[in-house]
Design an enzyme around this catalytic site. Structure first.
Site, PDB file in Angstrom:
ATOM      1  N   ASP A 265       0.716  -1.138   0.031  1.00  0.00           N
ATOM      2  CA  ASP A 265       0.067   0.037   0.113  1.00  0.00           C
ATOM      3  C   ASP A 265       0.976   1.329   0.197  1.00  0.00           C
ATOM      4  O   ASP A 265       2.032   1.101   0.372  1.00  0.00           O
ATOM      5  CB  ASP A 265      -0.660  -0.112   1.290  1.00  0.00           C
ATOM      6  CG  ASP A 265      -0.410  -0.684   2.428  1.00  0.00           C
ATOM      7  OD1 ASP A 265       0.942  -0.603   2.567  1.00  0.00           O
ATOM      8  OD2 ASP A 265      -1.052  -1.079   3.245  1.00  0.00           O
TER       9      ASP A 265
ATOM     10  N   ASP B 147      -8.414  -2.751  13.900  1.00  0.00           N
ATOM     11  CA  ASP B 147      -9.731  -3.003  13.531  1.00  0.00           C
ATOM     12  C   ASP B 147      -9.723  -4.029  12.650  1.00  0.00           C
ATOM     13  O   ASP B 147     -10.884  -4.234  11.797  1.00  0.00           O
ATOM     14  CB  ASP B 147     -10.093  -1.802  12.527  1.00  0.00           C
ATOM     15  CG  ASP B 147      -9.281  -1.353  11.565  1.00  0.00           C
ATOM     16  OD1 ASP B 147      -8.272  -2.050  11.296  1.00  0.00           O
ATOM     17  OD2 ASP B 147      -9.666  -0.217  11.020  1.00  0.00           O
TER      18      ASP B 147
ATOM     19  N   HIS C  13      -7.812  -4.676   9.936  1.00  0.00           N
ATOM     20  CA  HIS C  13      -7.418  -4.274   8.260  1.00  0.00           C
ATOM     21  C   HIS C  13      -5.997  -5.224   7.963  1.00  0.00           C
ATOM     22  O   HIS C  13      -5.437  -5.376   8.875  1.00  0.00           O
ATOM     23  CB  HIS C  13      -6.998  -2.904   8.135  1.00  0.00           C
ATOM     24  CG  HIS C  13      -6.022  -2.222   8.769  1.00  0.00           C
ATOM     25  ND1 HIS C  13      -6.244  -1.098   9.588  1.00  0.00           N
ATOM     26  CD2 HIS C  13      -4.771  -2.639   8.813  1.00  0.00           C
ATOM     27  CE1 HIS C  13      -5.048  -0.582   9.904  1.00  0.00           C
ATOM     28  NE2 HIS C  13      -4.164  -1.203   9.450  1.00  0.00           N
TER      29      HIS C  13
ATOM     30  N   GLU D 108      -9.778  -1.787   5.160  1.00  0.00           N
ATOM     31  CA  GLU D 108     -10.304  -1.492   6.348  1.00  0.00           C
ATOM     32  C   GLU D 108     -11.905  -2.195   6.290  1.00  0.00           C
ATOM     33  O   GLU D 108     -12.304  -2.731   5.344  1.00  0.00           O
ATOM     34  CB  GLU D 108     -10.817   0.098   6.348  1.00  0.00           C
ATOM     35  CG  GLU D 108      -9.761   0.967   6.392  1.00  0.00           C
ATOM     36  CD  GLU D 108      -9.005   1.150   7.682  1.00  0.00           C
ATOM     37  OE1 GLU D 108      -8.862   0.003   8.558  1.00  0.00           O
ATOM     38  OE2 GLU D 108      -8.379   2.072   8.261  1.00  0.00           O
TER      39      GLU D 108
END
Ligand code: F6R
Length: 253
Positions: free
Chosen positions: A63, A132, A134, A139
């Site tokens: 990313d 979370d 990810h 996400e």
């Protein structure tokens, strides 16, 4: 999914680095998928010390921040140069990163997918995990079939990443990231996590339902995924005794 529970964070990093080392030694022309973040720093540090020949290796990073160029201090390109690329004999033309300043995001992301395909696919993908759930920057809510594309970070992820970003600069809202589908296509993936604060999300990812609300749960569907955690990150796993038993009795080990 193979769950490996080791005593300490250092053991997790040693084990992660060993898997990469074995991959490169057995397949010198491997295609590696690389991650960034705090967890990976220790893995790269260990790899540098192992005198590996990276000259035939290709890499694809997961990313990059939108609006951030490869020369910007906060870019993942800068992170990779600092922690790995400038310290091993990887050929610059073999290190692939998404460009957060591209003027045509759709075409750029498609070209990245095409480049992975041309390289023969990713042999070994390194992954961290966000609080979370990810993986890469997928996400909660990300499609399980997603490919490389633009995503919006949650306020929590931006807050968590702020200490890794140059002081006084805001963590961008948007990112380019490989998709969950892209990650599921890799031949093998290894997710590393340590520390008590990762324990709730590790339990969700491993023993919870396969759901877009916890993107890492998609790895339950991966053909060869190894998850390596320390005791603290493992402590909410209901079946940890079984995972340890399986690992201890692993055939051929
Ligand atoms: C970064 C990435 C992220 C991180 C995750 C965990 O390339 O893909 O998914 O792996 O945010 O980050 P750390 O290791 O800092 O907890």
């Amino acid at each position: 999914m193979e769950i490996v529970i080791l005593p300490k964070p250092e053991d997790v990093l040693d084990a992660g680095a060993k898997i990469v080392e074995d991959q490169i030694r057995s397949h010198p022309r491997s295609v590696l998928g690389l991650a960034t973040g705090g967890t990976m720093e220790g893995v790269y540090e260990r790899l540098i010390g192992r005198r590996l020949d990276f000259s035939g290796v290709q890499t694809f990073n997961l990313d990059e921040y939108v609006g951030v160029g490869p020369d910007d201090r906060g870019s993942y390109a800068a992170y990779m140069r600092k922690y790995l690329f400038e310290r091993v004999n990887l050929k610059p033309e073999n290190c692939h990163l998404l460009d957060g300043t591209t003027s045509d995001i759709r075409a750029h992301c498609q070209a990245y997918e095409d480049a992975i395909k041309r390289a023969g696919g990713i042999d070994l993908q390194l992954l961290g995990i966000g609080h979370d759930g990810h993986i890469a920057f997928n996400e909660p809510g990300s499609s399980m079939a997603s490919r490389t594309r633009l995503k919006t970070l949650t306020p929590d992820t931006r807050k968590n990443n702020a200490p890794h970003f140059p002081e006084g600069e805001e963590v961008p809202l948007h990112v380019l990231t490989m998709g969950i589908g892209t990650i599921l296509d890799t031949r093998r993936c290894v997710l590393l996590a340590y520390g008590k604060n990762k324990s709730p999300v590790i339990a969700q990812a491993v023993e919870g339902p396969l759901t877009a609300m916890c993107p890492a749960s998609a790895l339950q569907w991966h053909r060869h995924c190894t998850l390596i955690v320390d005791e603290e990150a493992a402590h909410k796993l209901a079946r940890q005794d079984y995972y340890k038993f399986v690992y201890k009795n692993k055939p051929g080990s």
